[in-house]
Design a protein around this motif. Structure first.
Motif, mmCIF file in Angstrom:
data_model
loop_
_atom_site.group_PDB
_atom_site.id
_atom_site.type_symbol
_atom_site.label_atom_id
_atom_site.label_comp_id
_atom_site.label_asym_id
_atom_site.label_seq_id
_atom_site.Cartn_x
_atom_site.Cartn_y
_atom_site.Cartn_z
ATOM 1 N N LEU A 280 37.218 47.017 28.971
ATOM 2 C CA LEU A 280 36.451 46.873 30.242
ATOM 3 C C LEU A 280 36.115 45.453 30.329
ATOM 4 C CD1 LEU A 280 33.816 49.655 29.448
ATOM 5 C CD2 LEU A 280 35.734 49.794 30.922
ATOM 6 N N PRO A 281 35.908 45.093 31.786
ATOM 7 C CA PRO A 281 36.107 43.581 32.101
ATOM 8 C C PRO A 281 34.791 42.649 31.442
ATOM 9 C CG PRO A 281 35.070 45.105 34.121
ATOM 10 C CD PRO A 281 35.604 45.994 32.841
ATOM 11 N N ALA A 293 39.080 40.241 33.851
ATOM 12 C CA ALA A 293 38.375 40.571 35.227
ATOM 13 C C ALA A 293 39.220 40.514 36.083
ATOM 14 C CB ALA A 293 37.057 39.814 35.065
ATOM 15 N N ASN A 294 38.967 41.438 37.182
ATOM 16 C CA ASN A 294 39.711 41.437 38.456
ATOM 17 C C ASN A 294 41.113 41.626 38.408
ATOM 18 O OD1 ASN A 294 39.817 41.443 41.253
ATOM 19 N ND2 ASN A 294 39.819 39.133 41.599
ATOM 20 N N GLY A 295 41.440 42.180 37.369
ATOM 21 C CA GLY A 295 42.962 42.277 36.898
ATOM 22 C C GLY A 295 43.523 41.055 36.382
ATOM 23 N N PRO A 323 38.358 35.695 38.705
ATOM 24 C CA PRO A 323 37.273 35.083 37.880
ATOM 25 C C PRO A 323 37.763 33.549 37.465
ATOM 26 C CG PRO A 323 38.316 36.339 36.355
ATOM 27 C CD PRO A 323 39.014 36.515 37.760
ATOM 28 N N LEU A 324 38.986 32.965 37.884
ATOM 29 C CA LEU A 324 39.435 31.867 37.581
ATOM 30 C C LEU A 324 38.480 30.486 37.946
ATOM 31 C CD1 LEU A 324 43.108 32.543 38.272
ATOM 32 C CD2 LEU A 324 41.687 33.278 36.219
ATOM 33 N N SER A 325 38.622 29.534 37.181
ATOM 34 C CA SER A 325 37.778 28.457 37.419
ATOM 35 C C SER A 325 38.551 27.350 37.299
ATOM 36 C CB SER A 325 36.469 28.254 36.423
ATOM 37 O OG SER A 325 36.960 27.808 35.406
ATOM 38 N N PRO A 326 38.070 25.883 37.766
ATOM 39 C CA PRO A 326 38.821 24.551 37.313
ATOM 40 C C PRO A 326 39.284 24.603 35.852
ATOM 41 C CG PRO A 326 37.000 24.100 38.865
ATOM 42 C CD PRO A 326 37.067 25.500 38.336
ATOM 43 N N ALA A 327 38.664 25.220 34.878
ATOM 44 C CA ALA A 327 38.916 24.978 33.477
ATOM 45 C C ALA A 327 40.210 26.020 32.950
ATOM 46 C CB ALA A 327 37.849 25.535 32.814
#
Length: 417
Positions: A280-281, A293-295, A323-327
């Protein structure tokens, strides 16, 4: 399959000393970077939270490293950022990993008040020589004191982490460790076999003949002893390496259903880890943290300095989908085949629940035997998987590891990679 609840993992990569067997993304001697790191974490949480749709967070896990090196105000600021960015369920499980030698009564009291309600102490062994070999900074008297202090601070959900299969470890020593652990009455116990990872001091020493190789047959005997011993003490073996104390409610429900396949959340299972094992996410924050998350399967920059720089001075021209970020440095958009394979690897770790045919079909729209007919048949015929039905799961067949299959789990999992 949809699930309204999501989990969050936060990686704290700081350690006072990096143990010789450790292969995690941890760093010693960089405590001066903790304030900047905490601010970077808050920035990442805010960044991802702004892109998230409504979701309920039911577990948070601070892992490491040694999260207990952070101060209580630093934990409080991180938790405040999380609660501002996401909605917490009223009964959210918030866990922290802690080294018994890095806590104090005041710190435990204040982090309990901040909302952390579960602690996982890295005990590893009750034997002084084994702790010294593992380069741990505590002894077992420190463990006893840490557990007592945690109880006084209001913690009623404790996990104790153990390691078995150590070089020159004897069955008697392992049995003593288990008994002394039980004497502390933890709600949860995790026990992992030592693995000699490439690139660690243990790995290098063993390759040069400076460290005796662990005996796999002896390690298997230790594992089997732990299964029998912990069950006799009232612990439910719900995942390959994890045992939870059964509550009176659990025992009543299992007696009425004549089944121990499902353990409700009211027991002391680690709900955060169940999120992983049920595929699960979960969102991930921090240096080297991995999320799903979100695939997307994704991971962040490993180095503390790099992580901080990416969050303090993010590249404004890069578009980061949730859910990606600059990191984020690695990302993979999951295919249906990826998700089915990982579902099998994760869910088969659940020794009682296993893989339910009905759940697989609900999630993927295909029958388990339609996707993995040869693999299932081969594993059942070889005595590594068993087929069960239960009163709880009246309409579904359940496939789970046999006792032999738990000892040879990697051979089972490889069939689905």
């Amino acid at each position: 399959m949809t699930n309204p609840n999501t989990s969050i993992y936060i990686h704290i990569p700081f350690c006072k000393h990096r143990c010789a067997y450790c292969d995690f993304n941890t760093y010693a001697g960089q405590e001066d970077s903790i304030p900047a790191y905490v601010q970077a974490l808050i920035n990442e949480i805010e960044f991802v939270g702004q892109r998230a749709e409504q979701m309920n967070i039911h577990t948070v896990f601070f892992g490491g490293g040694t999260p207990s090196l952070l101060s209580a105000p630093q934990f409080d600021s991180i938790l405040q950022a999380l609660r501002s960015a996401f909605t917490f369920t009223p009964d959210a499980e918030v866990s922290i990993e802690a080294n018994p030698g890095t806590i104090s009564p005041e710190k435990l009291k204040t982090i309990r008040e901040a909302g952390i309600n579960r602690i996982s102490f890295g005990v590893q062994s009750a034997n002084t020589e084994e702790l010294r070999m593992l380069e741990r900074i505590h002894d077992f008297f420190t463990v006893i004191e840490a557990v007592s202090t945690a109880r006084k601070a209001g913690f009623d959900n404790l996990n104790l982490d153990l390691i078995y299969g150590l070089p020159e470890q004897t069955p008697a020593s392992w049995q003593t460790t288990l008994q002394r652990t039980i004497d502390l009455h933890p709600e949860h116990i995790s026990a992992y076999a030592l693995t000699l990872e490439h690139g660690t001091p243990f790995g290098r020493w063993s390759s040069k003949g400076l460290l005796p190789l662990p005996d796999p047959d002896l390690a298997a005997e230790m594992y089997e002893y732990a299964e029998e011993f912990l069950e006799s003490k009232g612990y439910v073996h719900y995942e390959i390496s994890n045992w939870a104390k059964a509550t009176a409610e659990n025992r009543t429900q299992n007696a009425e259903s004549n089944s121990s396949f499902l353990i409700p959340h009211s027991s002391f299972v680690c709900r955060h880890n169940l999120q992983y094992w049920h595929s699960l996410p979960y969102l991930a924050f921090g240096a080297g943290a991995h999320g799903y998350a979100n695939g997307y399967r994704y991971s962040n920059a490993l180095r503390i300095k790099t992580y901080i720089e990416r969050l303090i001075h993010p590249s404004s021209f890069i578009i980061h989908p949730f859910p990606l970020s600059p990191a984020t440095v690695n990302q993979h958009k999951q295919s249906l085949k990826d998700d089915m394979s990982e579902y099998m690897l994760n869910n088969l770790r659940l020794t009682n629940a296993g893989v339910a045919e009905s759940d697989f079909r609900l999630r993927f729209g295909r029958g388990l035997l339609d996707v993995y007919p040869k693999e299932i048949e081969e594993l059942v015929n070889n005595g590594l998987l068993e087929i069960k039905t239960t009163e709880v799961l009246k309409t579904s067949v359940v496939y789970r590891l046999t006792k032999r299959g738990r000892l040879l789990g990697n051979q089972v999992f490889l069939r689905f990679v």
